[in-house]
Design a protein around this motif. Sequence first.
Motif, PDB file in Angstrom:
ATOM      1  N   HIS A   1       0.827  -1.213   0.000  1.00  0.00           N
ATOM      2  CA  HIS A   1       0.000   0.000   0.000  1.00  0.00           C
ATOM      3  C   HIS A   1       0.858   1.259   0.000  1.00  0.00           C
ATOM      4  O   HIS A   1       0.567   2.223  -0.717  1.00  0.00           O
ATOM      5  CB  HIS A   1      -0.923   0.001   1.221  1.00  0.00           C
ATOM      6  CG  HIS A   1      -1.839   1.184   1.297  1.00  0.00           C
ATOM      7  ND1 HIS A   1      -3.039   1.235   0.636  1.00  0.00           N
ATOM      8  CD2 HIS A   1      -1.712   2.371   1.958  1.00  0.00           C
ATOM      9  CE1 HIS A   1      -3.624   2.395   0.876  1.00  0.00           C
ATOM     10  NE2 HIS A   1      -2.843   3.100   1.686  1.00  0.00           N
ATOM     11  N   PHE A   2       1.922   1.262   0.793  1.00  0.00           N
ATOM     12  CA  PHE A   2       2.764   2.445   0.920  1.00  0.00           C
ATOM     13  C   PHE A   2       4.014   2.396   0.042  1.00  0.00           C
ATOM     14  O   PHE A   2       4.846   3.308   0.107  1.00  0.00           O
ATOM     15  CB  PHE A   2       3.177   2.644   2.386  1.00  0.00           C
ATOM     16  CG  PHE A   2       2.048   3.045   3.294  1.00  0.00           C
ATOM     17  CD1 PHE A   2       1.431   4.277   3.163  1.00  0.00           C
ATOM     18  CD2 PHE A   2       1.587   2.177   4.271  1.00  0.00           C
ATOM     19  CE1 PHE A   2       0.388   4.647   4.000  1.00  0.00           C
ATOM     20  CE2 PHE A   2       0.542   2.528   5.115  1.00  0.00           C
ATOM     21  CZ  PHE A   2      -0.061   3.765   4.976  1.00  0.00           C
ATOM     22  N   CYS A   3       4.130   1.333  -0.766  1.00  0.00           N
ATOM     23  CA  CYS A   3       5.316   1.172  -1.629  1.00  0.00           C
ATOM     24  C   CYS A   3       6.590   1.330  -0.799  1.00  0.00           C
ATOM     25  O   CYS A   3       7.508   2.099  -1.136  1.00  0.00           O
ATOM     26  CB  CYS A   3       5.304   2.192  -2.769  1.00  0.00           C
ATOM     27  SG  CYS A   3       3.886   2.038  -3.862  1.00  0.00           S
ATOM     28  N   THR A   4       6.628   0.608   0.299  1.00  0.00           N
ATOM     29  CA  THR A   4       7.754   0.703   1.215  1.00  0.00           C
ATOM     30  C   THR A   4       8.229  -0.694   1.577  1.00  0.00           C
ATOM     31  O   THR A   4       7.607  -1.694   1.203  1.00  0.00           O
ATOM     32  CB  THR A   4       7.340   1.472   2.487  1.00  0.00           C
ATOM     33  OG1 THR A   4       8.498   1.737   3.288  1.00  0.00           O
ATOM     34  CG2 THR A   4       6.328   0.674   3.313  1.00  0.00           C
ATOM     35  N   GLN A   5       9.321  -0.759   2.310  1.00  0.00           N
ATOM     36  CA  GLN A   5       9.839  -2.043   2.761  1.00  0.00           C
ATOM     37  C   GLN A   5       9.985  -2.027   4.269  1.00  0.00           C
ATOM     38  O   GLN A   5      10.573  -1.100   4.846  1.00  0.00           O
ATOM     39  CB  GLN A   5      11.194  -2.357   2.117  1.00  0.00           C
ATOM     40  CG  GLN A   5      11.698  -3.748   2.448  1.00  0.00           C
ATOM     41  CD  GLN A   5      12.972  -4.108   1.679  1.00  0.00           C
ATOM     42  OE1 GLN A   5      13.509  -3.288   0.941  1.00  0.00           O
ATOM     43  NE2 GLN A   5      13.447  -5.319   1.868  1.00  0.00           N
ATOM     44  N   ILE A   6       9.429  -3.040   4.907  1.00  0.00           N
ATOM     45  CA  ILE A   6       9.554  -3.200   6.352  1.00  0.00           C
ATOM     46  C   ILE A   6      10.510  -4.357   6.585  1.00  0.00           C
ATOM     47  O   ILE A   6      10.225  -5.505   6.236  1.00  0.00           O
ATOM     48  CB  ILE A   6       8.182  -3.469   7.002  1.00  0.00           C
ATOM     49  CG1 ILE A   6       7.181  -2.361   6.625  1.00  0.00           C
ATOM     50  CG2 ILE A   6       8.324  -3.556   8.526  1.00  0.00           C
ATOM     51  CD1 ILE A   6       5.766  -2.602   7.124  1.00  0.00           C
ATOM     52  N   HIS A   7      11.668  -4.057   7.124  1.00  0.00           N
ATOM     53  CA  HIS A   7      12.761  -5.033   7.220  1.00  0.00           C
ATOM     54  C   HIS A   7      12.563  -5.966   8.415  1.00  0.00           C
ATOM     55  O   HIS A   7      12.214  -5.522   9.510  1.00  0.00           O
ATOM     56  CB  HIS A   7      14.104  -4.309   7.364  1.00  0.00           C
ATOM     57  CG  HIS A   7      14.384  -3.340   6.260  1.00  0.00           C
ATOM     58  ND1 HIS A   7      14.996  -3.704   5.088  1.00  0.00           N
ATOM     59  CD2 HIS A   7      14.113  -2.019   6.151  1.00  0.00           C
ATOM     60  CE1 HIS A   7      15.103  -2.643   4.303  1.00  0.00           C
ATOM     61  NE2 HIS A   7      14.581  -1.612   4.923  1.00  0.00           N
ATOM     62  N   GLU A   8      12.820  -7.245   8.189  1.00  0.00           N
ATOM     63  CA  GLU A   8      12.769  -8.189   9.307  1.00  0.00           C
ATOM     64  C   GLU A   8      14.007  -8.021  10.162  1.00  0.00           C
ATOM     65  O   GLU A   8      15.129  -7.867   9.662  1.00  0.00           O
ATOM     66  CB  GLU A   8      12.667  -9.631   8.808  1.00  0.00           C
ATOM     67  CG  GLU A   8      12.544 -10.625   9.948  1.00  0.00           C
ATOM     68  CD  GLU A   8      12.175 -12.020   9.497  1.00  0.00           C
ATOM     69  OE1 GLU A   8      12.049 -12.903  10.363  1.00  0.00           O
ATOM     70  OE2 GLU A   8      12.003 -12.230   8.265  1.00  0.00           O
ATOM     71  N   MET A   9      13.788  -8.066  11.469  1.00  0.00           N
ATOM     72  CA  MET A   9      14.864  -7.818  12.419  1.00  0.00           C
ATOM     73  C   MET A   9      14.951  -8.979  13.389  1.00  0.00           C
ATOM     74  O   MET A   9      13.969  -9.341  14.035  1.00  0.00           O
ATOM     75  CB  MET A   9      14.558  -6.523  13.183  1.00  0.00           C
ATOM     76  CG  MET A   9      15.625  -6.119  14.163  1.00  0.00           C
ATOM     77  SD  MET A   9      17.052  -5.500  13.280  1.00  0.00           S
ATOM     78  CE  MET A   9      18.314  -5.781  14.509  1.00  0.00           C
ATOM     79  N   ASN A  10      16.124  -9.591  13.473  1.00  0.00           N
ATOM     80  CA  ASN A  10      16.363 -10.633  14.464  1.00  0.00           C
ATOM     81  C   ASN A  10      16.825  -9.955  15.748  1.00  0.00           C
ATOM     82  O   ASN A  10      17.988  -9.567  15.872  1.00  0.00           O
ATOM     83  CB  ASN A  10      17.411 -11.623  13.965  1.00  0.00           C
ATOM     84  CG  ASN A  10      17.621 -12.782  14.943  1.00  0.00           C
ATOM     85  OD1 ASN A  10      17.125 -12.759  16.067  1.00  0.00           O
ATOM     86  ND2 ASN A  10      18.353 -13.789  14.514  1.00  0.00           N
ATOM     87  N   MET A  11      15.911  -9.809  16.683  1.00  0.00           N
ATOM     88  CA  MET A  11      16.222  -9.066  17.900  1.00  0.00           C
ATOM     89  C   MET A  11      17.174  -9.831  18.825  1.00  0.00           C
ATOM     90  O   MET A  11      17.626  -9.282  19.836  1.00  0.00           O
ATOM     91  CB  MET A  11      14.927  -8.761  18.663  1.00  0.00           C
ATOM     92  CG  MET A  11      13.932  -7.916  17.885  1.00  0.00           C
ATOM     93  SD  MET A  11      14.411  -6.183  17.719  1.00  0.00           S
ATOM     94  CE  MET A  11      14.099  -5.562  19.367  1.00  0.00           C
ATOM     95  N   ASP A  12      17.475 -11.089  18.471  1.00  0.00           N
ATOM     96  CA  ASP A  12      18.416 -11.865  19.281  1.00  0.00           C
ATOM     97  C   ASP A  12      19.825 -11.840  18.699  1.00  0.00           C
ATOM     98  O   ASP A  12      20.735 -12.454  19.269  1.00  0.00           O
ATOM     99  CB  ASP A  12      17.935 -13.318  19.381  1.00  0.00           C
ATOM    100  CG  ASP A  12      16.585 -13.435  20.067  1.00  0.00           C
ATOM    101  OD1 ASP A  12      16.418 -12.793  21.129  1.00  0.00           O
ATOM    102  OD2 ASP A  12      15.698 -14.123  19.534  1.00  0.00           O
ATOM    103  N   ASP A  13      20.022 -11.130  17.592  1.00  0.00           N
ATOM    104  CA  ASP A  13      21.310 -11.089  16.908  1.00  0.00           C
ATOM    105  C   ASP A  13      22.007  -9.761  17.208  1.00  0.00           C
ATOM    106  O   ASP A  13      21.602  -8.716  16.697  1.00  0.00           O
ATOM    107  CB  ASP A  13      21.096 -11.251  15.407  1.00  0.00           C
ATOM    108  CG  ASP A  13      22.404 -11.339  14.631  1.00  0.00           C
ATOM    109  OD1 ASP A  13      23.455 -10.938  15.181  1.00  0.00           O
ATOM    110  OD2 ASP A  13      22.374 -11.788  13.470  1.00  0.00           O
TER     111      ASP A  13
END
Length: 458
Positions: A433-445
């Motif tokens: 919808h927003f033509c954007t990218q939401i990056h996956e984040m490994n919060m344990d790394d």
Amino acid sequence: MSLLSEVERDEERRAGARGDGDVDQPANAQELAAMSKLISGSGLLDVREGELEVQQRNPNSPLHSVKAFEQLNLSPKLIRGIYQMGFMRPSRIQEKALPALVADPPINMIAQSQSGTGKTAAFLLTMLSRVDPNENYCQCLCLAPTFELAKQIGEVCKRMAAYMPEVKIGYATREEKYTRDSYSNHHILIATPGTAQDWVMRYRIINMAKLRVFVLDEADVLIDQQAFRDISVRLSRHLSPGCQILLFSATFEEPVVEFARTVVPEAATIRLKRQELTLDNLLQVFARPASIDIKYQYVTLTFGLFGLAQCMVFCQSRREAEVLQKRLQSDGHDSLVLHGQMEISDRASIIRRYRNSEVRILITTNVLARGIDIAQVNVVINWELPVMRDRSPDFETYLHRIGRAGRFGKKGIGLSFVVDDTDERNLRQIEKHFCTQIHEMNMDDPVQLNELQKKVRK
């Protein structure tokens, strides 16, 4: 994945389907106006010069501003009253507006101005400067959407007119006991719309054709109720061509603009430059917690990662917000909770404390998704992604929520959580919808966390 028990969660879903659950809607115009006024108190908010747009009725007329009240053609009594109130110099908006407001011949004006910018003092000063105390009839009428606001305006007016005892100031509200004789000779009346209509149409106490100044304060709140909008338009049609009409509104969306064009002809306009909500300054990330406890740990981890100025955590329901805040507080994370079941005065007090950085973490709901800006916010967390009643993504609320962290050109981070297939689907739809990218984040790394810190602090 919720802090609520499964039984509570099932009941919440059923209530939501019926439309009577504890999921808050964004605050309406009247609530926002009331909160803004309570938050600002008596202090003036500063508006930067570059944030004002001025459009004159006559583009060939030279534009000027004032730096002192003495530069205006005001009576010594009125200037004395202004100084006694603590106004040592005009605010930014007053600098631009007052020369036009007190000009001769009078100039109509439409102004976007929030509570705390000095707009009430500006239009009251205009009314007091236009009054002829030798003429005993209503010469200036101000419409306010609520009795409480009308009383506040009247109290300020009386303080400003402290050295003008010959000027009579009164109220036209349903709470006011009146007779035709007691109010027909008041020079200035502060009114609510319904009572104003009665005094004009039924009792003939106010003659709109004889008004010198007609003020519509908080027009965005006035038009939020169709009856008030209709009354305002109806009254304006009885004004003489020489009456000065002033309209003030905290917001300047299309309904307000359309209303202003209807009731305020040939007006000069002063407005705040529109700051479009944007995702450009935001780093959007999401994490996949394996359990509710890990999700909670990710939230507390975020508090220490990004040089936290202020953080807002959005929950979908009021109960979820309360449970989360209590857990954070018990674990030593000083925080506040705000939701739509609270009294407006309590909400305003919480926002004031948060804005003053007495507390850096605010747990809230969609009631605070828009309308109240806090410049220090640099982290927004979606404890749950915002959804519509059918569990589809609520795009506008997502934008308004995380947009809180990217205001005024500052960098911020928006963190969301994906815990099931519905979240996954909604997240991808938001990206599209927003033509954007939401990056996956490994919060344990630790490596990824370090890289994220660098990006935010650039």
